[in-house]
Design a protein around this motif. Structure first.
Motif, PDB file in Angstrom:
ATOM      1  N   ARG A  25       0.841  -1.181   0.000  1.00  0.00           N
ATOM      2  CA  ARG A  25       0.000   0.000   0.000  1.00  0.00           C
ATOM      3  C   ARG A  25       0.883   1.240   0.000  1.00  0.00           C
ATOM      4  N   LEU A  26       0.735   2.037  -1.017  1.00  0.00           N
ATOM      5  CA  LEU A  26       1.471   3.292  -1.111  1.00  0.00           C
ATOM      6  C   LEU A  26       0.619   4.415  -0.539  1.00  0.00           C
ATOM      7  N   SER A  27       1.299   5.384   0.057  1.00  0.00           N
ATOM      8  CA  SER A  27       0.623   6.556   0.605  1.00  0.00           C
ATOM      9  C   SER A  27       1.170   7.812  -0.051  1.00  0.00           C
ATOM     10  N   CYS A  28       0.306   8.774  -0.242  1.00  0.00           N
ATOM     11  CA  CYS A  28       0.694  10.097  -0.759  1.00  0.00           C
ATOM     12  C   CYS A  28       0.088  11.121   0.182  1.00  0.00           C
ATOM     13  N   ALA A  29       0.924  11.661   1.050  1.00  0.00           N
ATOM     14  CA  ALA A  29       0.462  12.637   2.035  1.00  0.00           C
ATOM     15  C   ALA A  29       0.607  14.037   1.470  1.00  0.00           C
ATOM     16  N   ALA A  30      -0.477  14.787   1.494  1.00  0.00           N
ATOM     17  CA  ALA A  30      -0.490  16.146   0.959  1.00  0.00           C
ATOM     18  C   ALA A  30      -0.382  17.155   2.079  1.00  0.00           C
ATOM     19  N   SER A  31       0.388  18.196   1.839  1.00  0.00           N
ATOM     20  CA  SER A  31       0.482  19.290   2.800  1.00  0.00           C
ATOM     21  C   SER A  31       0.471  20.616   2.053  1.00  0.00           C
ATOM     22  N   GLY A  32      -0.100  21.619   2.697  1.00  0.00           N
ATOM     23  CA  GLY A  32      -0.156  22.932   2.067  1.00  0.00           C
ATOM     24  C   GLY A  32      -1.388  23.157   1.212  1.00  0.00           C
ATOM     25  N   PHE A  33      -2.196  22.128   1.053  1.00  0.00           N
ATOM     26  CA  PHE A  33      -3.440  22.255   0.310  1.00  0.00           C
ATOM     27  C   PHE A  33      -4.353  21.117   0.737  1.00  0.00           C
ATOM     28  N   THR A  34      -5.630  21.260   0.417  1.00  0.00           N
ATOM     29  CA  THR A  34      -6.583  20.237   0.804  1.00  0.00           C
ATOM     30  C   THR A  34      -7.064  19.453  -0.409  1.00  0.00           C
ATOM     31  N   LEU A  35      -7.231  18.162  -0.191  1.00  0.00           N
ATOM     32  CA  LEU A  35      -7.713  17.296  -1.257  1.00  0.00           C
ATOM     33  C   LEU A  35      -9.160  17.573  -1.629  1.00  0.00           C
ATOM     34  N   ASP A  36      -9.826  18.424  -0.873  1.00  0.00           N
ATOM     35  CA  ASP A  36     -11.208  18.790  -1.216  1.00  0.00           C
ATOM     36  C   ASP A  36     -11.284  19.466  -2.582  1.00  0.00           C
ATOM     37  N   TYR A  37     -10.170  20.038  -3.030  1.00  0.00           N
ATOM     38  CA  TYR A  37     -10.203  20.815  -4.268  1.00  0.00           C
ATOM     39  C   TYR A  37      -9.288  20.268  -5.362  1.00  0.00           C
ATOM     40  N   TYR A  38      -8.557  19.215  -5.055  1.00  0.00           N
ATOM     41  CA  TYR A  38      -7.549  18.734  -5.984  1.00  0.00           C
ATOM     42  C   TYR A  38      -7.685  17.246  -6.279  1.00  0.00           C
ATOM     43  N   ALA A  39      -7.212  16.869  -7.455  1.00  0.00           N
ATOM     44  CA  ALA A  39      -7.074  15.468  -7.820  1.00  0.00           C
ATOM     45  C   ALA A  39      -5.650  15.015  -7.526  1.00  0.00           C
ATOM     46  N   ILE A  40      -5.503  13.740  -7.244  1.00  0.00           N
ATOM     47  CA  ILE A  40      -4.186  13.151  -7.037  1.00  0.00           C
ATOM     48  C   ILE A  40      -4.011  11.989  -8.009  1.00  0.00           C
ATOM     49  N   GLY A  41      -2.915  12.004  -8.698  1.00  0.00           N
ATOM     50  CA  GLY A  41      -2.591  10.913  -9.607  1.00  0.00           C
ATOM     51  C   GLY A  41      -1.380  10.134  -9.127  1.00  0.00           C
ATOM     52  N   TRP A  42      -1.383   8.850  -9.415  1.00  0.00           N
ATOM     53  CA  TRP A  42      -0.214   8.000  -9.187  1.00  0.00           C
ATOM     54  C   TRP A  42       0.382   7.663 -10.552  1.00  0.00           C
ATOM     55  N   PHE A  43       1.682   7.762 -10.628  1.00  0.00           N
ATOM     56  CA  PHE A  43       2.409   7.503 -11.851  1.00  0.00           C
ATOM     57  C   PHE A  43       3.582   6.596 -11.524  1.00  0.00           C
ATOM     58  N   ARG A  44       4.119   5.952 -12.530  1.00  0.00           N
ATOM     59  CA  ARG A  44       5.291   5.126 -12.293  1.00  0.00           C
ATOM     60  C   ARG A  44       6.234   5.219 -13.473  1.00  0.00           C
ATOM     61  N   GLN A  45       7.490   4.988 -13.170  1.00  0.00           N
ATOM     62  CA  GLN A  45       8.502   4.975 -14.210  1.00  0.00           C
ATOM     63  C   GLN A  45       9.503   3.883 -13.904  1.00  0.00           C
ATOM     64  N   ALA A  46       9.607   2.944 -14.826  1.00  0.00           N
ATOM     65  CA  ALA A  46      10.578   1.861 -14.718  1.00  0.00           C
ATOM     66  C   ALA A  46      11.832   2.260 -15.502  1.00  0.00           C
ATOM     67  N   PRO A  47      12.980   1.690 -15.165  1.00  0.00           N
ATOM     68  CA  PRO A  47      14.217   2.018 -15.877  1.00  0.00           C
ATOM     69  C   PRO A  47      14.073   1.808 -17.381  1.00  0.00           C
ATOM     70  N   GLY A  48      14.444   2.823 -18.144  1.00  0.00           N
ATOM     71  CA  GLY A  48      14.389   2.720 -19.587  1.00  0.00           C
ATOM     72  C   GLY A  48      13.023   2.881 -20.201  1.00  0.00           C
ATOM     73  N   LYS A  49      12.032   3.164 -19.372  1.00  0.00           N
ATOM     74  CA  LYS A  49      10.673   3.327 -19.873  1.00  0.00           C
ATOM     75  C   LYS A  49      10.155   4.722 -19.572  1.00  0.00           C
ATOM     76  N   GLU A  50       9.148   5.114 -20.318  1.00  0.00           N
ATOM     77  CA  GLU A  50       8.535   6.412 -20.083  1.00  0.00           C
ATOM     78  C   GLU A  50       7.621   6.347 -18.866  1.00  0.00           C
ATOM     79  N   ARG A  51       7.405   7.479 -18.281  1.00  0.00           N
ATOM     80  CA  ARG A  51       6.464   7.585 -17.179  1.00  0.00           C
ATOM     81  C   ARG A  51       5.060   7.248 -17.674  1.00  0.00           C
TER      82      ARG A  51
END
Length: 123
Positions: free
Chosen positions: A18-44
């Protein structure tokens, strides 16, 4: 505005993380959060996104195995990853944009990228 990704590690194929993404300085009430990944030699690539409306989207490669969720009280977004495969190994990043998950597959419209957390899937 800051995002802190955590929860990566070494897991065997078929395992879970389970990955966590903790936000600070803004509230998730107004924003979207995306998860992305990048493997060696590959594009994000976009993995998943949750909008301020709590609508969710997933890459076809993770659909049915990964679940994105949000804890507004903790201002944190989670990515539950099950049935992990070696091809899921990558550095996972979270990022944000206002309101919705527009253009989430590329992440081009996302900002405030976290530092990333490494996921290794190996026996």
């Amino acid at each position: 505005v800051q995002l802190q990704a955590s929860g990566g590690g070494l897991v065997q194929p078929g395992g879970s993380l389970r990955l966590s993404c903790a936000a600070s300085g803004f509230t998730l009430d107004y924003y979207a959060i995306g998860w992305f990944r990048q493997a060696p030699g590959k594009e994000r690539e976009g993995v998943s996104c949750i909008s301020k409306y709590d609508t969710t989207v997933y890459a076809d490669s993770v659909k049915g195995r990964f679940t994105i969720s949000k804890d507004k009280a903790k201002n944190t977004v989670y990515l539950e990853m099950n049935s992990l495969k070696p091809e899921d190994a990558a550095i996972y990043y979270c990022a944000t944009r206002i309101a919705d998950c527009w253009n989430w597959r590329t992440g081009a419209d996302f900002g405030s990228w976290g530092q990333g957390t490494l996921v290794t899937v190996s026996s």
